[in-house]
Design an enzyme around this catalytic site. Structure first.
Site, short mmCIF file in Angstrom:
data_model
loop_
_atom_site.label_atom_id
_atom_site.label_comp_id
_atom_site.label_asym_id
_atom_site.label_seq_id
_atom_site.Cartn_x
_atom_site.Cartn_y
_atom_site.Cartn_z
N LYS A 197 -3.64 -9.39 1.67
CA LYS A 197 -2.43 -10.23 0.44
C LYS A 197 -0.96 -10.47 1.20
CE LYS A 197 0.25 -8.99 -4.21
NZ LYS A 197 0.46 -8.22 -4.88
N GLU A 254 -2.73 -3.05 10.77
CA GLU A 254 -4.10 -2.66 11.08
C GLU A 254 -4.38 -4.04 10.58
OE1 GLU A 254 -1.39 -1.66 8.57
OE2 GLU A 254 -2.31 0.75 8.93
N GLY A 285 -2.25 -5.37 -4.52
CA GLY A 285 -4.32 -4.56 -3.55
C GLY A 285 -4.53 -4.33 -4.14
N ARG A 286 -4.14 -2.69 -4.53
CA ARG A 286 -5.45 -2.02 -5.28
C ARG A 286 -6.08 -2.19 -6.62
NH1 ARG A 286 -0.87 -0.03 -4.86
NH2 ARG A 286 1.30 0.96 -7.00
N GLU A 339 -1.85 5.32 -5.33
CA GLU A 339 -0.59 4.78 -5.10
C GLU A 339 -0.12 4.69 -6.16
OE1 GLU A 339 -1.05 2.16 -1.12
OE2 GLU A 339 -1.49 1.30 -2.16
N HIS A 368 -24.03 21.68 -2.87
CA HIS A 368 -23.68 22.61 -1.34
C HIS A 368 -22.58 22.44 -0.78
CE1 HIS A 368 -27.73 22.45 -2.99
NE2 HIS A 368 -28.09 21.69 -3.22
N LYS A 413 5.16 3.00 8.19
CA LYS A 413 5.08 1.85 8.73
C LYS A 413 6.03 1.14 9.74
CE LYS A 413 2.78 -0.39 4.99
NZ LYS A 413 2.29 -1.73 3.99
O1 F6P Z 1 0.37 0.17 2.69
C1 F6P Z 1 -0.30 -0.19 0.90
C2 F6P Z 1 -0.40 -1.40 1.62
O2 F6P Z 1 0.69 -1.87 0.84
C3 F6P Z 1 -1.81 -1.35 -0.59
O3 F6P Z 1 -0.84 -1.48 -1.43
C4 F6P Z 1 -2.81 -2.56 -0.06
O4 F6P Z 1 -3.17 -2.90 -0.60
C5 F6P Z 1 -2.70 -2.12 1.84
O5 F6P Z 1 -1.85 -2.31 2.12
C6 F6P Z 1 -3.18 -3.47 2.45
O6 F6P Z 1 -1.72 -4.41 2.08
P1 F6P Z 1 -2.09 -6.95 3.07
O7 F6P Z 1 -3.19 -7.07 1.33
O8 F6P Z 1 -1.46 -7.25 2.22
O9 F6P Z 1 -2.71 -6.27 3.98
#
Ligand code: F6P
Length: 547
Positions: A210, A216, A272-273, A358, A389, A509
């Site tokens: 987003k 990452e 995002g979620r 979240e 199990h 972060k």
């Molecule tokens: O770390 C949380 C977050 O902001 C989530 O809410 C989101 O889904 C994810 O990181 C990834 O964010 P982006 O789509 O901006 O890379």
């Protein structure tokens, strides 16, 4: 609703529930069922093709009445309407939460800041469909003219969990001649394992973010670009045919080197979620095709309509949200186990973890006041029957109360002998065993010696919901996801918190960004953390030969 609602514990329904809880907390499901032979038929709801049996929850008619009153007193109806109207209910970020617009029909009108957003939503969907068809038909080819056979989504959190879950859930409908993989972790192993056996000339990367700034994702995207260019003889032009982006940040996308013509957009009013049905679902569409993707959107839409219009006593997300509040806030249940008896839903619990935790992992209300009640429980789970199990022992006989959501399908997608009947027998048996247990008299009648009795008795009275649908189709998946989205919203609305922000993830972060140069630097920088963090950094530098 900010400000004009009584604090939760001062609402009259809450107070009544507190008193009521003292009266009913000792009631056993055995008794509730014995007193009401039709309970198992009565406490069920069917809507948009999903059947919910909630009879095995520790509730009476009065509990339900009070919970429904709590929903009214909490302004749930107004909050639902405000969300659907596109009001800025995400107050801490001053944004609407309008994921419902992602699945709105073409002729709907949903206005954000004076603009109808529905045409834009459909323009992106159409662009995704054209692209997906071209790739699936072999018309969009790689830089060396090879057909694209591998698709790798690079993203994390909401830009990964939804796509992975949907791909796994709908694998039955996917294009089996193509390989789909997902890279999320900044641990290089994730990247290396996902790419090790792939030909870059046949591989398409979807960089899904987003913000297009997530550490990452950007680290993985850069490694992917290097991998591609290196393996295609250093030709930087290759990026154009092997990278597309899904983002709200066109500037960053083009800075990275992806032509914005190959970018699929979405909007800041999609959390995002809550984004798996936006362009973030591009990998899903590539896997299952545009028609199936649209069928999934239809499923979402049907559940949205149900949530928006059904009376609360027959409203699936509202009922599930209220039952969760009952067990969480009154019985003190700390977690909810989500147990799909459907192997294709193996990533559904992981997806739900972000969605629920979240969203509702908050400690202050919309007014910024610390809550004096619990908010989100911990969601977790595994597909049945594997969990049986492993951890079910604790659910059956442990000291904690763990409400369970069982999810099952009357029909299987691929029949194999007796497997499906055995699977269904197990889910029904687990719900039955949890509710009714096994009494001392029953254990004794089996000839159990006295000393063994306490170990063999099942107390029962462990609550569960059972969700039953016919088959796992794209449409059903859409309904299921929207059901949980709105269930989570219902809980957040009652707790009077902001389910659409996530400030809690920021601090880690920022600190990571500070530690990276401290780990990587040629010389040891002056460390200003606590003694534990300083010591860990020094140790890692030393052990990796940095000084
Ligand atoms: O770390 C949380 C977050 O902001 C989530 O809410 C989101 O889904 C994810 O990181 C990834 O964010 P982006 O789509 O901006 O890379």
């Amino acid at each position: 609703m900010k400000g004009n609602i009584k604090p939760l514990t001062q609402r009259s329904a809450w107070k009544a529930l507190t008193t009521h809880y003292q009266k009913v907390k000792g009631l056993h499901l055995r008794k509730l069922f014995a007193n009401d032979p039709k309970r198992g038929e009565r406490l069920t709801v069917e809507a948009v093709g999903l059947f919910l049996d909630y009879s095995k929850n520790r509730i009476t008619g009065q509990t339900l009445g009070l919970l429904l009153r709590l929903a009214e007193e909490s302004g749930l109806r107004e909050q639902i309407d405000a969300m659907f109207r596109g009001e800025k209910i995400n107050t801490t970020e001053s944004r609407p939460a309008l994921h419902m617009a992602l699945r709105a029909p073409k002729n709907a009108v949903i206005v954000v800041d004076g603009r109808n957003v529905v045409p834009e939503v459909h323009a992106v969907l159409d662009k995704m469909a054209v692209f997906a068809n071209r790739v699936r038909r072999g018309q969009w080819r790689g830089h060396t003219d090879k057909r694209i056979r591998n698709v790798i989504n690079i993203g994390i959190g909401g830009s990964d969990l939804g796509p992975v879950m949907a791909y796994e859930a709908l694998k039955h409908y996917s294009e089996r001649s193509m390989t789909f993989r997902f890279i999320s972790n900044v641990d290089g192993i994730d990247f290396l394992e996902a790419t090790r056996d792939l030909d870059p000339a046949e591989t398409l990367f979807i960089v899904s973010s987003k913000t297009f700034t997530t550490l990452e994702t950007m680290t993985n995207a850069r490694s992917a670009r290097d991998w591609l260019i290196r393996r295609l003889k250093g030709d930087k032009e290759a990026v154009a045919k092997h990278f597309v982006a899904v983002s709200t940040n066109a500037g960053r996308v083009s800075e990275f080197g992806i032509d914005t013509a190959n970018m699929f957009g979405f909007w800041d009013w999609v959390g995002g979620r809550y984004s798996m049905d936006s362009a973030i679902g591009l990998s899903t569409m590539l896997a299952i095709g545009p028609d199936n993707f649209r069928a999934m959107l239809k499923g979402f839409r049907e559940m949205d309509e149900h949530f928006r219009t059904a009376p609360f006593e027959r409203n699936l997300p509202v009922l599930m949200g209220l039952l969760s509040i009952w067990h969480n806030n009154f019985f003190g249940a700390q977690t909810v186990a989500v147990l799909p008896y459907e192997q294709y839903l193996k990533r559904f619990p992981a997806y739900l973890q972000q969605l629920a935790m979240e969203s509702n992992g908050k400690r202050v209300t919309l007014d910024g006041v610390a809550v004096d009640y619990d908010t989100s429980p911990v969601y977790w789970g595994e597909p049945g029957t594997n969990g049986q199990h492993s951890f079910y022992q604790l659910i059956h006989q442990g000291s904690r109360l763990i409400p369970c959501d069982f999810i099952a399908f009357t029909r299987t997608l691929t029949s194999l002998g007796r497997h499906h009947d055995i699977l269904l027998a197990n889910v029904f048996a687990q719900a039955e065993a949890l509710a009714f247990g096994k009494t001392a008299a029953e254990v004794k009648a089996e000839g159990t010696p006295d000393w063994l009795m306490p170990h063999r008795v099942f107390e029962g009275n462990r609550p569960s919901n059972l969700l039953l649908a016919d088959r796992l189709t794209p449409e059903t998946l859409g309904k299921l996801v929207a059901l949980y989205e709105h269930n989570v919203f219902t809980q957040g609305a009652i707790w009077h918190i902001d389910p659409f922000d996530q400030w809690g993830v920021e601090l880690g972060k920022v600190l990571a960004q500070r530690i990276i140069p401290e780990l990587e630097g040629k010389t040891l920088l002056r460390l200003r953390h606590d003694s534990s963090t300083n010591n860990l950094i020094r140790r890692c530098r030393k052990r990796s030969g940095r000084y």
